[in-house]
Design a protein around this motif. Structure first.
Motif, PDB file in Angstrom:
ATOM      1  N   ILE A   1       0.839  -1.203   0.000  1.00  0.00           N
ATOM      2  CA  ILE A   1       0.000   0.000   0.000  1.00  0.00           C
ATOM      3  C   ILE A   1       0.875   1.254   0.000  1.00  0.00           C
ATOM      4  N   PHE A   2       1.943   1.243   0.783  1.00  0.00           N
ATOM      5  CA  PHE A   2       2.857   2.387   0.810  1.00  0.00           C
ATOM      6  C   PHE A   2       3.500   2.605  -0.561  1.00  0.00           C
TER       7      PHE A   2
ATOM      8  N   THR B   1       2.291   1.716  -3.412  1.00  0.00           N
ATOM      9  CA  THR B   1       1.241   2.182  -4.319  1.00  0.00           C
ATOM     10  C   THR B   1       0.960   3.668  -4.105  1.00  0.00           C
ATOM     11  N   LEU B   2       0.993   4.120  -2.865  1.00  0.00           N
ATOM     12  CA  LEU B   2       0.809   5.548  -2.589  1.00  0.00           C
ATOM     13  C   LEU B   2       1.942   6.373  -3.186  1.00  0.00           C
TER      14      LEU B   2
ATOM     15  N   ALA C   1       1.258   6.584  -6.844  1.00  0.00           N
ATOM     16  CA  ALA C   1       0.169   7.530  -7.092  1.00  0.00           C
ATOM     17  C   ALA C   1       0.666   8.969  -6.974  1.00  0.00           C
ATOM     18  N   PHE C   2       1.498   9.230  -5.978  1.00  0.00           N
ATOM     19  CA  PHE C   2       2.047  10.579  -5.812  1.00  0.00           C
ATOM     20  C   PHE C   2       2.927  10.959  -6.997  1.00  0.00           C
TER      21      PHE C   2
ATOM     22  N   TYR D   1       4.006   0.805  -9.685  1.00  0.00           N
ATOM     23  CA  TYR D   1       2.628   0.310  -9.729  1.00  0.00           C
ATOM     24  C   TYR D   1       2.581  -1.148 -10.199  1.00  0.00           C
TER      25      TYR D   1
ATOM     26  N   THR E   1      -6.138   2.039  -4.045  1.00  0.00           N
ATOM     27  CA  THR E   1      -5.092   2.835  -3.407  1.00  0.00           C
ATOM     28  C   THR E   1      -4.457   3.785  -4.414  1.00  0.00           C
TER      29      THR E   1
ATOM     30  N   SER F   1      -5.878   7.241  -5.253  1.00  0.00           N
ATOM     31  CA  SER F   1      -5.580   8.401  -4.410  1.00  0.00           C
ATOM     32  C   SER F   1      -4.810   9.467  -5.191  1.00  0.00           C
ATOM     33  N   SER F   2      -4.353   9.123  -6.389  1.00  0.00           N
ATOM     34  CA  SER F   2      -3.658  10.119  -7.211  1.00  0.00           C
ATOM     35  C   SER F   2      -4.564  11.315  -7.505  1.00  0.00           C
TER      36      SER F   2
ATOM     37  N   PHE G   1      -4.113  13.536  -4.570  1.00  0.00           N
ATOM     38  CA  PHE G   1      -2.798  14.177  -4.613  1.00  0.00           C
ATOM     39  C   PHE G   1      -2.777  15.330  -5.609  1.00  0.00           C
TER      40      PHE G   1
END
Length: 88
Positions: free
Chosen positions: A7-8, A10-11, A14-15, A61, A76, A79-80, A83
């Motif tokens: 998950i981290f 993937t975040l 996304a960022f 990803y 997850t 979340s982009s 952001f």
């Protein structure tokens, strides 16, 4: 691999994708009326940086997809959108 690490990652992907989108926006001219203008975008510093960051995001990803189910990674990564709203 631990699901929290995925998950981290993937975040982070996304960022990075969000940063790439902002660079794409910044690198676009006010008007694109000819194909030559579109081809000229590939010479723009912001567009090139955006492409490289987007490629890094895609790599992270894809790695996350390999490690965890799509039902966890894809939401997850969405979340982009958050952001982009925050950073822009």
């Amino acid at each position: 691999m631990n699901i929290y690490i995925v998950i981290f990652l993937t975040l982070i992907a996304a960022f990075l994708a969000s940063i790439a989108q902002l660079l794409f926006k910044k690198g676009l001219p006010k008007k694109i009326s000819k194909i030559s203008h579109f081809v000229g975008l590939l010479k723009t510093k912001n567009i090139i940086q955006g492409l490289l960051i987007y490629l890094a995001s895609l790599s992270i990803y894809l790695y996350a997809l390999k490690q965890a189910p799509l039902s966890i990674v894809y939401p997850t990564f969405a979340s982009s959108f958050i952001f982009v709203a925050v950073v822009s």
